[in-house]
Write a protein that holds these residues in place. Structure first.
Motif, PDB file in Angstrom:
ATOM      1  N   LYS A  57       0.856  -1.172   0.000  1.00  0.00           N
ATOM      2  CA  LYS A  57       0.000   0.000   0.000  1.00  0.00           C
ATOM      3  C   LYS A  57       0.897   1.227   0.000  1.00  0.00           C
ATOM      4  N   ILE A  58       0.297   2.375   0.004  1.00  0.00           N
ATOM      5  CA  ILE A  58       1.057   3.612   0.143  1.00  0.00           C
ATOM      6  C   ILE A  58       1.827   3.542   1.455  1.00  0.00           C
ATOM      7  N   GLN A  59       3.108   3.860   1.396  1.00  0.00           N
ATOM      8  CA  GLN A  59       3.973   3.811   2.574  1.00  0.00           C
ATOM      9  C   GLN A  59       4.026   5.183   3.239  1.00  0.00           C
ATOM     10  N   LYS A  60       4.136   5.175   4.550  1.00  0.00           N
ATOM     11  CA  LYS A  60       4.309   6.415   5.301  1.00  0.00           C
ATOM     12  C   LYS A  60       5.440   6.194   6.287  1.00  0.00           C
ATOM     13  N   SER A  61       6.522   6.955   6.129  1.00  0.00           N
ATOM     14  CA  SER A  61       7.650   6.806   7.050  1.00  0.00           C
ATOM     15  C   SER A  61       8.130   8.168   7.510  1.00  0.00           C
ATOM     16  N   LYS A  62       8.763   8.189   8.673  1.00  0.00           N
ATOM     17  CA  LYS A  62       9.319   9.430   9.198  1.00  0.00           C
ATOM     18  C   LYS A  62      10.428   9.946   8.300  1.00  0.00           C
ATOM     19  N   LEU A  63      11.191   9.029   7.767  1.00  0.00           N
ATOM     20  CA  LEU A  63      12.360   9.390   6.962  1.00  0.00           C
ATOM     21  C   LEU A  63      12.000   9.844   5.550  1.00  0.00           C
ATOM     22  N   PHE A  64      11.039   9.173   4.897  1.00  0.00           N
ATOM     23  CA  PHE A  64      10.759   9.458   3.492  1.00  0.00           C
ATOM     24  C   PHE A  64       9.360   9.991   3.207  1.00  0.00           C
ATOM     25  N   GLY A  65       8.478  10.042   4.203  1.00  0.00           N
ATOM     26  CA  GLY A  65       7.147  10.593   4.003  1.00  0.00           C
ATOM     27  C   GLY A  65       6.182   9.623   3.343  1.00  0.00           C
ATOM     28  N   LYS A  66       5.130  10.168   2.757  1.00  0.00           N
ATOM     29  CA  LYS A  66       4.076   9.373   2.110  1.00  0.00           C
ATOM     30  C   LYS A  66       4.504   9.096   0.665  1.00  0.00           C
TER      31      LYS A  66
END
Length: 163
Positions: A57-66
């Motif tokens: 699915k769409i990823q959400k991370s602190k480092l790279f965002g959505k």
């Protein structure tokens, strides 16, 4: 992602090129790495297209965002293949449809190289390895100024890159 869906993705792309009157040659390395060689109707242009699928699915991370994200290999940083494009494919559950992004090799290679260098130096737990992550971002989202991802809408359905 199951094999049936990956085969459907590959057939969908082949059909698209056939409708554009391209000649298509398929080389199945694995269902995660399908290579198409296409020749334009005027027989002057040959292109290679690597189909890369993702069940994420769409990823959400602190480092790279959505982002949308696909896993590649270190060799994709410096591919020497002439006229190579990547066709990144995912099923967007929110939209209920397949999304296809046509990205030239130089855009992919530049991002992979810069992103991996940044990722390895970020935090003490990241170590050098052969895996790379290619990401496409979304307009209106904020991203690191050091490694902003290419934007998804710039590459979605960009069949015109083959003309």
């Amino acid at each position: 992602m199951n094999i049936d869906r990956k085969v459907d993705f590959a057939l969908e792309i082949i059909k698209k090129f056939l409708l554009l009157k391209y000649v298509v040659i398929t080389e199945l390395g694995s269902f995660n790495n399908v290579l198409l060689v296409v020749r334009s109707p005027n027989k002057k242009i040959h292109s290679q297209i690597r189909l890369i699928t993702s069940g994420k699915k769409i990823q959400k991370s602190k480092l790279f965002g959505k982002v949308y994200e696909w896993t590649l290999h270190g060799i994709d940083e410096d591919r020497k293949d002439y006229d190579l494009f990547y066709c990144f494919i995912c099923f967007d559950k929110d939209l209920g449809k397949n999304r296809r992004f046509i990205v030239p090799k130089n855009v992919v290679g530049k991002y992979l190289k810069e992103e991996h260098k940044y990722w390895v130096t970020y935090g003490k737990t990241h170590k050098e390895n052969d895996w790379r992550a290619f990401r496409l971002g979304f307009k209106g989202e904020s991203y690191s100024k050091l490694i902003p991802p290419p934007m998804a809408d710039e590459y979605e359905e960009r069949w015109d890159l083959f003309k």
